[in-house]
Scaffold this active site. Structure first.
Site, PDB file in Angstrom:
ATOM      1  N   VAL A   1       0.842  -1.202   0.000  1.00 32.31           N
ATOM      2  CA  VAL A   1       0.000   0.000   0.000  1.00 32.31           C
ATOM      3  C   VAL A   1       0.874   1.248   0.000  1.00 32.31           C
ATOM      4  O   VAL A   1       1.898   1.295   0.683  1.00 32.31           O
ATOM      5  CB  VAL A   1      -0.890   0.018   1.278  1.00 32.31           C
ATOM      6  CG1 VAL A   1      -1.714   1.288   1.362  1.00 32.31           C
ATOM      7  CG2 VAL A   1      -1.784  -1.205   1.327  1.00 32.31           C
ATOM      8  N   CYS A   2       0.441   2.282  -0.738  1.00 32.77           N
ATOM      9  CA  CYS A   2       1.068   3.603  -0.644  1.00 32.77           C
ATOM     10  C   CYS A   2      -0.041   4.651  -0.777  1.00 32.77           C
ATOM     11  O   CYS A   2      -1.201   4.353  -0.521  1.00 32.77           O
ATOM     12  CB  CYS A   2       2.170   3.785  -1.686  1.00 32.77           C
ATOM     13  SG  CYS A   2       1.555   3.911  -3.384  1.00 32.77           S
ATOM     14  N   ARG A   3       0.304   5.866  -1.180  1.00 34.33           N
ATOM     15  CA  ARG A   3      -0.708   6.920  -1.266  1.00 34.33           C
ATOM     16  C   ARG A   3      -1.664   6.704  -2.427  1.00 34.33           C
ATOM     17  O   ARG A   3      -2.874   6.813  -2.282  1.00 34.33           O
ATOM     18  CB  ARG A   3      -0.033   8.289  -1.390  1.00 34.33           C
ATOM     19  CG  ARG A   3      -1.012   9.464  -1.273  1.00 34.33           C
ATOM     20  CD  ARG A   3      -0.297  10.785  -1.416  1.00 34.33           C
ATOM     21  NE  ARG A   3       0.141  10.992  -2.788  1.00 34.33           N
ATOM     22  CZ  ARG A   3      -0.611  11.546  -3.748  1.00 34.33           C
ATOM     23  NH1 ARG A   3      -1.819  11.971  -3.479  1.00 34.33           N
ATOM     24  NH2 ARG A   3      -0.145  11.685  -4.967  1.00 34.33           N
TER      25      ARG A   3
ATOM     26  N   GLY B   1      -0.831   4.110  -5.186  1.00 31.91           N
ATOM     27  CA  GLY B   1      -0.612   2.838  -5.872  1.00 31.91           C
ATOM     28  C   GLY B   1       0.668   2.777  -6.686  1.00 31.91           C
ATOM     29  O   GLY B   1       1.050   1.716  -7.155  1.00 31.91           O
TER      30      GLY B   1
ATOM     31  N   MET C   1      -3.991   4.736  -0.562  1.00 29.64           N
ATOM     32  CA  MET C   1      -4.786   5.267   0.552  1.00 29.64           C
ATOM     33  C   MET C   1      -5.790   6.316   0.078  1.00 29.64           C
ATOM     34  O   MET C   1      -6.765   6.581   0.769  1.00 29.64           O
ATOM     35  CB  MET C   1      -3.868   5.842   1.635  1.00 29.64           C
ATOM     36  CG  MET C   1      -3.093   4.773   2.411  1.00 29.64           C
ATOM     37  SD  MET C   1      -4.137   3.510   3.210  1.00 29.64           S
ATOM     38  CE  MET C   1      -4.831   4.463   4.567  1.00 29.64           C
TER      39      MET C   1
END
Length: 98
Positions: free
Chosen positions: A62-64, A66, A90
């Site tokens: 997961v990141c901000r 993708g 996110m």
């Protein structure tokens, strides 16, 4: 690369599945909230923290948005890890955060 939507991942969590989630955002981003139970390993730290990951485990990255988690997935796949990228990151997450 395998992908999962934020909604699909949230449904897995809500249904009680035991998931290994790794958040590769930077410290200040994670401080604003992360998926409950997610481990934080910033993207730049992934190579030196491989010893914390188990090749027999399946990880959701997961990141901000993708993008960085996609890069982490590509790297980890090359190292022999079983990973899935959460598309939308996110920004797409509507579930609980801690």
């Amino acid at each position: 690369m395998k992908e999962i939507t934020a909604k699909e991942l949230e449904q897995k969590l809500v249904s009680g599945e035991k998931l290994s989630i790794i958040d590769v955002r930077e410290d200040e981003e994670v401080a604003e909230g992360k998926i409950p139970g997610a481990n934080h390993i910033a993207l730049g730290q992934v190579p030196e923290r491989l010893n914390e990951l188990d090749k027999n485990e399946h990880y959701y990255m997961v990141c901000r948005s993708g993008g960085r988690s996609g890069k982490a997935c590509e790297f980890l796949i090359q190292q022999g890890y079983n990973v899935t990228n959460m598309t939308g990151g996110m920004l797409a997450w509507e579930g609980e955060v801690e």
